[in-house]
Every structure is written in structure tokens, then in C-alpha cells.
Motif scaffolding. Structure first.
Motif, PDB file in Angstrom:
ATOM      1  N   THR A   1       9.505  20.525  -9.525  1.00 53.73           N
ATOM      2  CA  THR A   1       9.753  22.048  -9.569  1.00 53.73           C
ATOM      3  C   THR A   1      11.292  22.367  -9.609  1.00 53.73           C
ATOM      4  N   HIS A   2      11.856  21.663  -8.484  1.00 54.66           N
ATOM      5  CA  HIS A   2      13.320  21.926  -8.322  1.00 54.66           C
ATOM      6  C   HIS A   2      13.916  20.602  -7.749  1.00 54.66           C
ATOM      7  N   PRO A   3      14.369  19.769  -9.077  1.00 53.14           N
ATOM      8  CA  PRO A   3      14.833  18.327  -8.850  1.00 53.14           C
ATOM      9  C   PRO A   3      16.256  18.364  -8.252  1.00 53.14           C
ATOM     10  N   VAL A   4      16.547  19.020  -7.252  1.00 48.93           N
ATOM     11  CA  VAL A   4      18.015  18.902  -6.783  1.00 48.93           C
ATOM     12  C   VAL A   4      17.885  18.952  -5.193  1.00 48.93           C
ATOM     13  N   GLY A   5      18.591  17.903  -4.770  1.00 48.26           N
ATOM     14  CA  GLY A   5      18.622  17.621  -3.260  1.00 48.26           C
ATOM     15  C   GLY A   5      18.066  16.072  -2.894  1.00 48.26           C
ATOM     16  N   ASP A   6      17.781  15.881  -1.712  1.00 52.71           N
ATOM     17  CA  ASP A   6      17.405  14.644  -1.148  1.00 52.71           C
ATOM     18  C   ASP A   6      16.227  14.223  -1.625  1.00 52.71           C
ATOM     19  N   LEU A   7      15.909  13.051  -1.322  1.00 48.78           N
ATOM     20  CA  LEU A   7      14.422  12.364  -1.778  1.00 48.78           C
ATOM     21  C   LEU A   7      13.724  11.505  -0.487  1.00 48.78           C
ATOM     22  N   LEU A   8      12.427  11.732  -0.139  1.00 45.13           N
ATOM     23  CA  LEU A   8      11.918  11.171   0.914  1.00 45.13           C
ATOM     24  C   LEU A   8      11.201  10.241   0.444  1.00 45.13           C
ATOM     25  N   LEU A   9      11.295   8.904   0.842  1.00 49.28           N
ATOM     26  CA  LEU A   9      10.562   7.521   0.595  1.00 49.28           C
ATOM     27  C   LEU A   9       9.562   7.339   1.456  1.00 49.28           C
ATOM     28  N   LEU A  10       8.112   7.365   1.426  1.00 56.04           N
ATOM     29  CA  LEU A  10       7.223   6.877   2.287  1.00 56.04           C
ATOM     30  C   LEU A  10       6.845   5.412   2.131  1.00 56.04           C
ATOM     31  N   ASP A  11       7.319   4.719   2.937  1.00 55.11           N
ATOM     32  CA  ASP A  11       7.448   3.318   2.895  1.00 55.11           C
ATOM     33  C   ASP A  11       6.217   2.632   3.374  1.00 55.11           C
ATOM     34  N   ARG A  12       5.533   2.983   4.698  1.00 54.45           N
ATOM     35  CA  ARG A  12       4.524   2.126   5.293  1.00 54.45           C
ATOM     36  C   ARG A  12       3.947   3.031   6.170  1.00 54.45           C
ATOM     37  N   VAL A  13       2.583   3.020   6.280  1.00 50.62           N
ATOM     38  CA  VAL A  13       1.524   3.545   7.244  1.00 50.62           C
ATOM     39  C   VAL A  13       0.672   2.670   7.690  1.00 50.62           C
ATOM     40  N   SER A  14       0.621   2.362   8.993  1.00 49.69           N
ATOM     41  CA  SER A  14      -0.353   1.266   9.270  1.00 49.69           C
ATOM     42  C   SER A  14      -0.667   1.716  10.792  1.00 49.69           C
ATOM     43  N   LEU A  15      -2.129   1.350  10.752  1.00 52.01           N
ATOM     44  CA  LEU A  15      -2.637   1.605  12.191  1.00 52.01           C
ATOM     45  C   LEU A  15      -3.538   0.280  12.433  1.00 52.01           C
ATOM     46  N   ASP A  16      -3.744   0.107  13.899  1.00 48.94           N
ATOM     47  CA  ASP A  16      -4.370  -1.118  14.497  1.00 48.94           C
ATOM     48  C   ASP A  16      -5.739  -0.844  13.700  1.00 48.94           C
ATOM     49  N   LYS A  17      -6.298  -2.119  13.839  1.00 48.40           N
ATOM     50  CA  LYS A  17      -7.628  -2.161  13.070  1.00 48.40           C
ATOM     51  C   LYS A  17      -8.813  -1.563  13.701  1.00 48.40           C
ATOM     52  N   GLU A  18      -8.984  -1.410  14.908  1.00 49.09           N
ATOM     53  CA  GLU A  18      -9.792  -0.482  15.763  1.00 49.09           C
ATOM     54  C   GLU A  18      -9.833   0.986  15.256  1.00 49.09           C
ATOM     55  N   TRP A  19      -8.661   1.513  14.872  1.00 51.20           N
ATOM     56  CA  TRP A  19      -8.384   2.983  14.343  1.00 51.20           C
ATOM     57  C   TRP A  19      -8.596   3.052  13.015  1.00 51.20           C
ATOM     58  N   ARG A  20      -8.904   2.086  11.996  1.00 53.91           N
ATOM     59  CA  ARG A  20      -8.953   2.557  10.579  1.00 53.91           C
ATOM     60  C   ARG A  20     -10.405   2.707  10.026  1.00 53.91           C
ATOM     61  N   GLY A  21     -10.436   3.376   9.114  1.00 53.42           N
ATOM     62  CA  GLY A  21     -11.569   3.562   8.517  1.00 53.42           C
ATOM     63  C   GLY A  21     -12.144   5.238   8.648  1.00 53.42           C
ATOM     64  N   PHE A  22     -11.317   5.984   9.549  1.00 51.16           N
ATOM     65  CA  PHE A  22     -11.577   7.223  10.138  1.00 51.16           C
ATOM     66  C   PHE A  22     -10.975   8.351   9.118  1.00 51.16           C
ATOM     67  N   GLY A  23     -10.063   7.912   8.152  1.00 45.30           N
ATOM     68  CA  GLY A  23      -9.369   9.033   7.508  1.00 45.30           C
ATOM     69  C   GLY A  23      -8.073   9.504   8.317  1.00 45.30           C
ATOM     70  N   LEU A  24      -7.608   8.626   9.142  1.00 47.28           N
ATOM     71  CA  LEU A  24      -6.409   9.204  10.147  1.00 47.28           C
ATOM     72  C   LEU A  24      -5.176   8.888   9.438  1.00 47.28           C
ATOM     73  N   GLY A  25      -5.127   7.976   8.641  1.00 40.83           N
ATOM     74  CA  GLY A  25      -3.757   7.544   7.654  1.00 40.83           C
ATOM     75  C   GLY A  25      -3.291   8.701   7.089  1.00 40.83           C
ATOM     76  N   PRO A  26      -4.158   9.201   5.997  1.00 42.55           N
ATOM     77  CA  PRO A  26      -3.475  10.377   5.414  1.00 42.55           C
ATOM     78  C   PRO A  26      -3.068  11.652   6.157  1.00 42.55           C
ATOM     79  N   ALA A  27      -3.927  11.801   7.202  1.00 46.45           N
ATOM     80  CA  ALA A  27      -3.705  13.010   8.315  1.00 46.45           C
ATOM     81  C   ALA A  27      -2.248  12.793   8.815  1.00 46.45           C
ATOM     82  N   LEU A  28      -1.833  11.305   9.261  1.00 49.42           N
ATOM     83  CA  LEU A  28      -0.824  11.287   9.917  1.00 49.42           C
ATOM     84  C   LEU A  28       0.298  11.227   9.047  1.00 49.42           C
ATOM     85  N   ALA A  29       0.189  10.749   7.718  1.00 53.21           N
ATOM     86  CA  ALA A  29       1.443  10.692   6.835  1.00 53.21           C
ATOM     87  C   ALA A  29       1.692  11.985   6.236  1.00 53.21           C
ATOM     88  N   ALA A  30       0.802  12.948   6.230  1.00 55.03           N
ATOM     89  CA  ALA A  30       0.958  14.464   5.998  1.00 55.03           C
ATOM     90  C   ALA A  30       1.774  14.971   7.139  1.00 55.03           C
TER      91      ALA A  30
END
Length: 315
Positions: A195-224
Motif C-alpha cells: 500500500t505505501h512502499p516507502v520506509g524500512d523493511l522488516l525481515l522475519l528470519d527464524r522462529v523456533s521452539l523447543d520440540k515439546e512446545w511445537r504443534g500447538f499453534g504457538l509459532g504464528p502467535a509469537l511471530a505476530a
């Protein structure tokens, strides 16, 4: 260009549901109608969760079959397998730099986000292990991390060279969004997509969780949540979905396996507002209302998950 910007907000110019002011109501209505109750979020057969990251080449656009599918990141594992209450997770942000920047440090900023279970010294949750029926993680223990980069505009540096000097993986993203010279701004395709292509750009490089915490939909929530706090002044957020982990038996990694993995990861990014751009890169337009709405939906799911975890087994 100015005339187009003025015309876009007018009601009769809305061409997609994303631009309608009642979209927020539609999002919450669909989530409420189609989502199973929190106590029933047990999933089916366990699946192998993936770490969300950038390094693997490729990408795949996954058309959403419905609004509910597009805006949902429901857990794949039973709530009973959670190591602790997800409502206790904390995000800690860190960025350091010298007083006098050198090389490209004024152009490319690294941000490291640590995810901990509570905070060291918490006393409010000391009895959680007894209430939850198991041994809760130690307060303040690290359970995951996120890495993001802010690519600043108007520093006088060649932004492509700054990114390429840091990581070939990030260069894949920047090559898709910058103009040919790396100095003269964004590409025509990017200017058309944002919409407004002016300014800085944020790059999302990595999102990682310990194995016991994966599979519950936490990754997208934390990234957001991280994107919300770090994207101020950025015209967009870019990511390159890919596999960050592989099974021990590498023979399982067939082309079909990779396509399915990319499909799952792309759906997760889509659940917080990213849309396919080009060359496997996905963009989140920070000027749109939709990413905010989707973040609120992810928050609601996280609260429901915490409520389900806190509910006694007999309830």
C-alpha cells in the motif's frame, strides 16, 4: 500515483473483502462458528512439527479454501501434552550496536527475541505443577527464539550489499523486493503489492521452539506479536518460508515431503497476514487492517489454549 492513493480508500473502490470495514466482524464470526471448543482441541494423530525458518529455497502459494481455514492456526497436538501454561510465555527483545556504526550496521539491524516460560523469580505460579498435574518448566527457562532484521532506508548504503554481506538466505528475500541497483528503492512489483512502499523493511528470519512446545499453534502467535512490536515505521514484513529441520532419516525427504512441508509452513504464515509475493517470498503489508485482525484471532486462540490447559482433567 497520488490520484491512485486518493481513490483507493473510497468505498466504491473496494475490490476485495480485505478492504471492507466489516471484515473484522466477519473474521470473528467465522472463528466462532467453525472453531471447536477449547476443551476439545485435541487434534487427531500426532504430526511431526516443523521449525519455521528461511534457509531452504523455494516457496508455495496455498489458496485458502475458506476464510476459516485461512485465519486459523489450530493446534495439532492434545492440550494435555503441553509442558506448561502457554499464557505464561514471555517475549524478550534484544538489540545491541556500537556507538559509532561501522560497515553496514546502520543499515541492517539484528533483533533477537527470546521466548521464556514466565520470568525468573515469579512467585504467582509456584503451585502450577500441582494444579497442572505435572512438573512445570522452571520460571524463566528459555523455550524458543525469533530472529528478525530491520533493513533501514535512506542510510546511503547499498541495501542489497548490506544484506548479502550478512546472509545469502536473507539476500534471497531482498533480491525479490529491491530495485536493481539496491540503492534506488523498491522494485516495481513491490511498489504494486504494498500500500505505501516507502520506509524500512522488516525481515522475519527464524522462529523456533523447543520440540515439546511445537504443534500447538504457538509459532504464528509469537511471530505476530514480535512483528507488531518491531514493524513500526516499516512498510512491509518479508519472509521466505522453508524447512529448518529434517527427520533423522533423510531418505524420507522426498519431493512430495518437501511440498507438503512448504504447504504447512505457508499456511502458518498466511494465518498471521502474509501473502505470496514472488520468487517464494511472502509479504505482510503493515498498512492493512487484516494482519491486526488475524493477530487478535491468534491471541484469542492462545487464551483458549491456556484456559483449556488450566481446566482440571475431570472438567
Amino acid at each position: 500515483m497520488l490520484a491512485q492513493r486518493i481513490e483507493r480508500p473510497q468505498p466504491f473502490r473496494r475490490r476485495t473483502p480485505d478492504e471492507h470495514p466489516l471484515r473484522l466482524l466477519a473474521v470473528y464470526t467465522n472463528v466462532a462458528k467453525h472453531r471447536a471448543p477449547a476443551v476439545a482441541v485435541t487434534g487427531s494423530a500426532p504430526c511431526t512439527p516443523l521449525v519455521l525458518s528461511v534457509p531452504f529455497p523455494g516457496g508455495m502459494s496455498v489458496p485458502a479454501s475458506s476464510l476459516c481455514a485461512m485465519t486459523s492456526a489450530m493446534p495439532k497436538r492434545p492440550v494435555s501434552e503441553l509442558p506448561g501454561d502457554p499464557a505464561r510465555l514471555h517475549l524478550h527483545y534484544g538489540h545491541g550496536h556500537p556507538a559509532v556504526p561501522y560497515d553496514y550496521e546502520d543499515t541492517l539491524e539484528p533483533w533477537h527475541v527470546t521466548v521464556t516460560y514466565g520470568m525468573a523469580g515469579d512467585e504467582e505460579w509456584e503451585d502450577e505443577g500441582e494444579d497442572g498435574g505435572g512438573q512445570a518448566p522452571v520460571a524463566g527457562s528459555k523455550i524458543g527464539r525469533l530472529i528478525l532484521w530491520r533493513l533501514r532506508d535512506y542510510t546511503g548504503d547499498n541495501r542489497w550489499e548490506a544484506v548479502d554481506a550478512e546472509s545469502g538466505d536473507l539476500e534471497v528475500i531482498v533480491s525479490a523486493v529491491l530495485g536493481r541497483s539496491g540503492r534506488t528503492g523498491y522494485s516495481a512489483a513491490f511498489e504494486k503489492a504494498v500500500t505505501h512502499p516507502v520506509g524500512d523493511l522488516l525481515l522475519l528470519d527464524r522462529v523456533s521452539l523447543d520440540k515439546e512446545w511445537r504443534g500447538f499453534g504457538l509459532g504464528p502467535a509469537l511471530a505476530a506479536e514480535a512483528v507488531r512490536r518491531l514493524s513500526g515505521g516499516c512498510c512491509a514484513v518479508a519472509v521466505f518460508p522453508g524447512m529448518g529441520e529434517y527427520p533423522e532419516d533423510r531418505e524420507q525427504v522426498t519431493e512430495t515431503y518437501r511440498l507438503q512441508a512448504k504447504k504447512k509452513i505457508a499456511a502458518l504464515w498466511e494465518s498471521i497476514g502474509f501473502q505470496p509475493f514472488r520468487r517464494g517470498v511472502w509479504l505482510l503489508d503493515t498498512a492493512l487492517r487484516r494482519p491486526e485482525e488475524l493477530m487478535q484471532a491468534r491471541r484469542a486462540e492462545l487464551r483458549a489454549l491456556g484456559t483449556a490447559f488450566q481446566r482440571p482433567p475431570s472438567a
